[in-house]
Structure formats: structure tokens, C-alpha cells
Motif scaffolding. Structure first.
Motif, PDB file in Angstrom:
ATOM      1  N   GLN A   1     -48.220 -31.590   1.426  1.00  0.00           N
ATOM      2  CA  GLN A   1     -47.048 -31.725   2.282  1.00  0.00           C
ATOM      3  C   GLN A   1     -46.594 -33.175   2.399  1.00  0.00           C
ATOM      4  O   GLN A   1     -45.399 -33.458   2.459  1.00  0.00           O
ATOM      5  CB  GLN A   1     -47.335 -31.165   3.679  1.00  0.00           C
ATOM      6  CG  GLN A   1     -46.104 -31.191   4.595  1.00  0.00           C
ATOM      7  CD  GLN A   1     -46.314 -30.433   5.870  1.00  0.00           C
ATOM      8  OE1 GLN A   1     -47.048 -29.435   5.901  1.00  0.00           O
ATOM      9  NE2 GLN A   1     -45.694 -30.891   6.945  1.00  0.00           N
TER      10      GLN A   1
ATOM     11  N   LEU B   1     -44.645 -33.917  -0.724  1.00  0.00           N
ATOM     12  CA  LEU B   1     -43.370 -33.202  -0.684  1.00  0.00           C
ATOM     13  C   LEU B   1     -42.407 -33.850   0.301  1.00  0.00           C
ATOM     14  O   LEU B   1     -41.197 -33.901   0.061  1.00  0.00           O
ATOM     15  CB  LEU B   1     -43.614 -31.735  -0.308  1.00  0.00           C
ATOM     16  CG  LEU B   1     -44.381 -30.909  -1.340  1.00  0.00           C
ATOM     17  CD1 LEU B   1     -44.715 -29.528  -0.783  1.00  0.00           C
ATOM     18  CD2 LEU B   1     -43.587 -30.783  -2.634  1.00  0.00           C
TER      19      LEU B   1
ATOM     20  N   SER C   1     -38.776 -35.288  -0.676  1.00  0.00           N
ATOM     21  CA  SER C   1     -37.611 -34.717  -0.012  1.00  0.00           C
ATOM     22  C   SER C   1     -36.803 -35.773   0.730  1.00  0.00           C
ATOM     23  O   SER C   1     -35.576 -35.842   0.595  1.00  0.00           O
ATOM     24  CB  SER C   1     -38.062 -33.621   0.965  1.00  0.00           C
ATOM     25  OG  SER C   1     -36.964 -33.114   1.690  1.00  0.00           O
TER      26      SER C   1
ATOM     27  N   ARG D   1     -35.272 -38.552  -1.830  1.00  0.00           N
ATOM     28  CA  ARG D   1     -34.934 -37.975  -3.134  1.00  0.00           C
ATOM     29  C   ARG D   1     -33.889 -38.775  -3.891  1.00  0.00           C
ATOM     30  O   ARG D   1     -33.869 -38.743  -5.123  1.00  0.00           O
ATOM     31  CB  ARG D   1     -34.463 -36.535  -2.973  1.00  0.00           C
ATOM     32  CG  ARG D   1     -33.309 -36.310  -2.011  1.00  0.00           C
ATOM     33  CD  ARG D   1     -32.996 -34.824  -1.908  1.00  0.00           C
ATOM     34  NE  ARG D   1     -31.957 -34.508  -0.947  1.00  0.00           N
ATOM     35  CZ  ARG D   1     -32.190 -34.196   0.317  1.00  0.00           C
ATOM     36  NH1 ARG D   1     -33.433 -34.179   0.763  1.00  0.00           N
ATOM     37  NH2 ARG D   1     -31.197 -33.911   1.135  1.00  0.00           N
TER      38      ARG D   1
END
Length: 250
Positions: free
Chosen positions: A9, A12, A16, A19
Motif C-alpha cells: 500500500q 501504491l 498514485s 503519478r
């Protein structure tokens, strides 16, 4: 209630929330490889550039995986080493900058305590795109209150533990930091503690995040803020080479 984190996580989240950097980084990398093919640039030079780009793109992800996914930071067992008062009836405050991954975990750790959660995010002051994206997916602890950094709506000398977990670096101006920490000092009991977790603007974080390490502040900057607000740095603990835990009291 404890929220179980997904595998990777932390990585990620980095992908995110940042990005745009990875999109443009991969675009530039692709253009370099295309130009090398078309113009037959010197292979060794192009290879060196590609390695540099890949390092810049991959190092933050690897370090984030280590710090946030494999170090068990979010199990919060490191709190056991801080000699915090574990009495049942503590008044605990957790203050975030619009992205909260810790309040449910803290409530699980201090189940009988009174936990209040505040969010100081102000889109006019705290303009980082990453935090704007993070807010859209952040879990909100029940009754979280939005506040200004110059006013914590709690009576003075009432808080046993005040947590600032990877949040106060979002306060970019030193003047605002000083105002905020004066407020933190005001609400803290005489035997209370402030627990701060931050990346620092130092060599390990430069090697991890390259120019991105400028988003953090140096230890010297934090110590100056603590001194100006009459807060004593009781202890500093390194949680991995990339994160520092500061324990403050009056």
C-alpha cells in the motif's frame, strides 16, 4: 478498529499521489531511447542517463516499500519503546494534513483513551498536488474536525499525547510552524508528550528520493522550531535510516 493495509500500500500510495512525476519520467526515458536509436548517440552515455533515470524512478518506490510496507511501521509496535503512559483514561490527539492512515490504529492501541482527530489541511496554503490526491482516498476517522494551524480547539494543559505522524512537513512556512507548535504546547499537559514522525532533509533521504527530499525539512530546522516554541526535545529515535521519531515535552 484497526484498518488492515493492503500489500504494498505504501508503494501504491507513492505511485498514485505522485503519478505525474512517473508519467513524465517514463515519457522522457522513452524519448531518450528513441533518440538514441534514431541519432545513434554514444551508447555508454545514453546507458548512464537511462540508469540515472531508472534510479530516480525506482529508488523512492523501493524505499517506500521498505519503510511503509516491510518495516511494520503501521503496526505501531515502535510505540512500545517510547515509554508512553499507557493509562486507560488518556486524552490523545492525532493531527493530520488531510491524509489519515493512523487514527484507527492509534485507537486500537489506546482503546480506553479519548482520541480526538484534527485535520489542518488548507488548500490555499498547502498546495502540494500529492496531498490533494491523497485526501480523495483517505479514510476519515469519525468526528474528525477541520482546524486552522493557529487554533486547536482544546483547552490548555489537557492533552496527554499529541501525535504528528508524517504531517507537519506540509506546513511549509517557518512562521506558520511556530504558531502551530505554540498551539501544540498550549494544549499539552505539563507531563504530556508530542510524538512527531518525519523524513528529514538528509543524506539517506536524498539517496532515496533525490530532489524530492527537499519536500522535507532538516533536523536543524525542526530543532530551531522546537527551541522557539519552548518545547524540549527529550528523545530522537531513528525508525529505519529514513525516518526520525521526535519526542517533545514542555
Amino acid at each position: 478498529m484497526e484498518i488492515k493495509r493492503r500489500k504494498f500500500q505504501g508503494v501504491l500510495n507513492i505511485l498514485s499521489f505522485n503519478r505525474q512525476f512517473y508519467f513524465f519520467g517514463l515519457l522522457v526515458l522513452g524519448l531518450i531511447m528513441l533518440f538514441q536509436y534514431v541519432f545513434n548517440w554514444e551508447f555508454e552515455l545514453v546507458l548512464l542517463i537511462i540508469v540515472g533515470f531508472l534510479y530516480g524512478l525506482l529508488a523512492p518506490l523501493l524505499v517506500s516499500a521498505y519503510v511503509y510496507d516491510f518495516s511494520k511501521f503501521y503496526e505501531f509496535n515502535w510505540l512500545n519503546d517510547l515509554q508512553l503512559n499507557k493509562n486507560n483514561n488518556l486524552n490523545i490527539v492525532n493531527i493530520n494534513a488531510g491524509f489519515d492512515e493512523t487514527s484507527f490504529i492509534l485507537k486500537n492501541k489506546f482503546q480506553q483513551s479519548n482520541l480526538k482527530v484534527f485535520d489542518f489541511y488548507d488548500e490555499s496554503k498547502h498546495t502540494e498536488q500529492a496531498i490533494k490526491r491523497a485526501r480523495k482516498v483517505s479514510l476519515v476517522y469519525p468526528n474528525t474536525q477541520r482546524i486552522n494551524t493557529n487554533a486547536i480547539p482544546i483547552n490548555e494543559n489537557t492533552v496527554d499525547i499529541l501525535f504528528l505522524l508524517s504531517s507537519v512537513h506540509e506546513i511549509r512556512k517557518n512562521k506558520e510552524k511556530i504558531v502551530f507548535f505554540n498551539e501544540c504546547r498550549r494544549v499539552l499537559k505539563h507531563n504530556g508528550k508530542i510524538v512527531i514522525v518525519e523524513h528529514l532533509r538528509d543524506l539517506p533521504n536524498f539517496l532515496a528520493f533525490s530532489i524530492g527530499f527537499t519536500h522535507f525539512f532538516s533536523k536543524q530546522t525542526w530543532k530551531k522550531v522546537f527551541k522557539k516554541t519552548n518545547l524540549k526535545l527529550k528523545e530522537e529515535i531513528k525508525f529505519t535510516p529514513f525516518m526520525s521519531v521526535f519526542i517533545l515535552n514542555k
